[in-house]
Design an enzyme around this catalytic site. Sequence first.
Site, PDB file in Angstrom:
ATOM      1  N   GLU A 161      46.768  17.571 -31.095  1.00  0.00           N
ATOM      2  CA  GLU A 161      46.524  16.142 -31.266  1.00  0.00           C
ATOM      3  C   GLU A 161      47.626  15.458 -32.057  1.00  0.00           C
ATOM      4  OE1 GLU A 161      42.623  15.694 -32.876  1.00  0.00           O
ATOM      5  OE2 GLU A 161      41.631  16.242 -30.987  1.00  0.00           O
ATOM      6  N   LYS A 195      40.764  24.497 -27.979  1.00  0.00           N
ATOM      7  CA  LYS A 195      40.596  23.110 -28.401  1.00  0.00           C
ATOM      8  C   LYS A 195      40.141  23.072 -29.857  1.00  0.00           C
ATOM      9  CE  LYS A 195      39.476  21.406 -23.768  1.00  0.00           C
ATOM     10  NZ  LYS A 195      38.605  20.509 -22.972  1.00  0.00           N
ATOM     11  N   ARG A 223      25.269  13.383   8.407  1.00  0.00           N
ATOM     12  CA  ARG A 223      25.395  12.834   7.053  1.00  0.00           C
ATOM     13  C   ARG A 223      25.954  13.846   6.075  1.00  0.00           C
ATOM     14  NH1 ARG A 223      27.438   9.299   4.932  1.00  0.00           N
ATOM     15  NH2 ARG A 223      26.506   8.055   6.596  1.00  0.00           N
ATOM     16  N   ASP A 259      47.049  15.895 -26.326  1.00  0.00           N
ATOM     17  CA  ASP A 259      45.876  15.071 -26.050  1.00  0.00           C
ATOM     18  C   ASP A 259      46.048  13.680 -26.643  1.00  0.00           C
ATOM     19  OD1 ASP A 259      43.254  14.515 -25.150  1.00  0.00           O
ATOM     20  OD2 ASP A 259      42.464  14.917 -27.150  1.00  0.00           O
ATOM     21  N   LYS A 283      36.324  18.562 -14.804  1.00  0.00           N
ATOM     22  CA  LYS A 283      35.392  17.438 -14.698  1.00  0.00           C
ATOM     23  C   LYS A 283      35.056  17.203 -13.223  1.00  0.00           C
ATOM     24  CE  LYS A 283      37.053  15.368 -18.974  1.00  0.00           C
ATOM     25  NZ  LYS A 283      37.731  14.211 -19.620  1.00  0.00           N
TER      26      LYS A 283
END
Length: 302
Positions: free
Chosen positions: A215, A187, A120, A234, A155
């Site tokens: 942006e 960012k 598994r 973005d 992510k």
Amino acid sequence: MDRKKYRRTDVQGPVRLGNNPAMDLDSLRPVLAAALDEDIGAGDLTTRLMVPDWARATGAIVVKVAGVAAGVDVALELFRMAARDDIAVTRVVEEGARVLPGETLLEIEGPAPVLLRVERTALNFCMRMCGVATLTAQFVERVSGTGARILDTRKTAPGLRRFDKAAVVAGGGENHRQGLYDAVLVKENHLAFGVALAEALAARPAGVPAICEAENLDEFQAAMDAGADVVLLDEFEPENVTAALKLRGDHDLPEIEVSGGITLDNVREYAEAGAERISIGALTHSAKSLDLSMSITPAPTR
């Protein structure tokens, strides 16, 4: 396809994870050991009751739906670790190979209790990695011929990032930064503290790439003026990607990256608009595991 038989004594140096030379299983064995321990714990109760310690078996991991192979090296290593060399594992396909239903990824011969204990965990790694590689390959195929590259993001499943990113490479994609330590990515949350962008980028360690999120086109211009190597647009619409490309003019830098809202349906539109890098979190956070199974059969007594 030629088959290569792997035994621990045959391995020289670090065992590479897929076709990504930056990732080796030597450093990942603690993660694999923890995964085995999570499932086995104090012991496999069912196998202890039903299978003699001396029994041997053969097994094979088989593909049930079409996809891209990934994680074969991981499964190989899990069986070798658990069997402590008393096992023969044969790779049937290479990482990144296209596979069809009924095809075999790898074959194993060894102690039956080991095959049953590891089954598994090996399938879980392989299914997840095949799923990531398969989704990545679909995106790569959609932008074929445009020059755009498909990249992952951070992510990823906690603790499994290097496996997720290796699967992206197996699918034909590229890795974005591995973590917070190997690139600057500015960012809006960073800009909120008021440090001048150009000053911050000038102070970064030598050789470290600088990526800045934008942006709107004004922020793109500001990042370009500050000396960014890559500007990440973005949530831009494709026509604004083209506008950013015109602002860059004849210069090679910054590279233009897009992210946010990218799907299989619209990724080619962004590539044709001029995006050179397309980063997609869904490659690792939303990929569907590929359906695999493992058959285990008692081997003739010696």
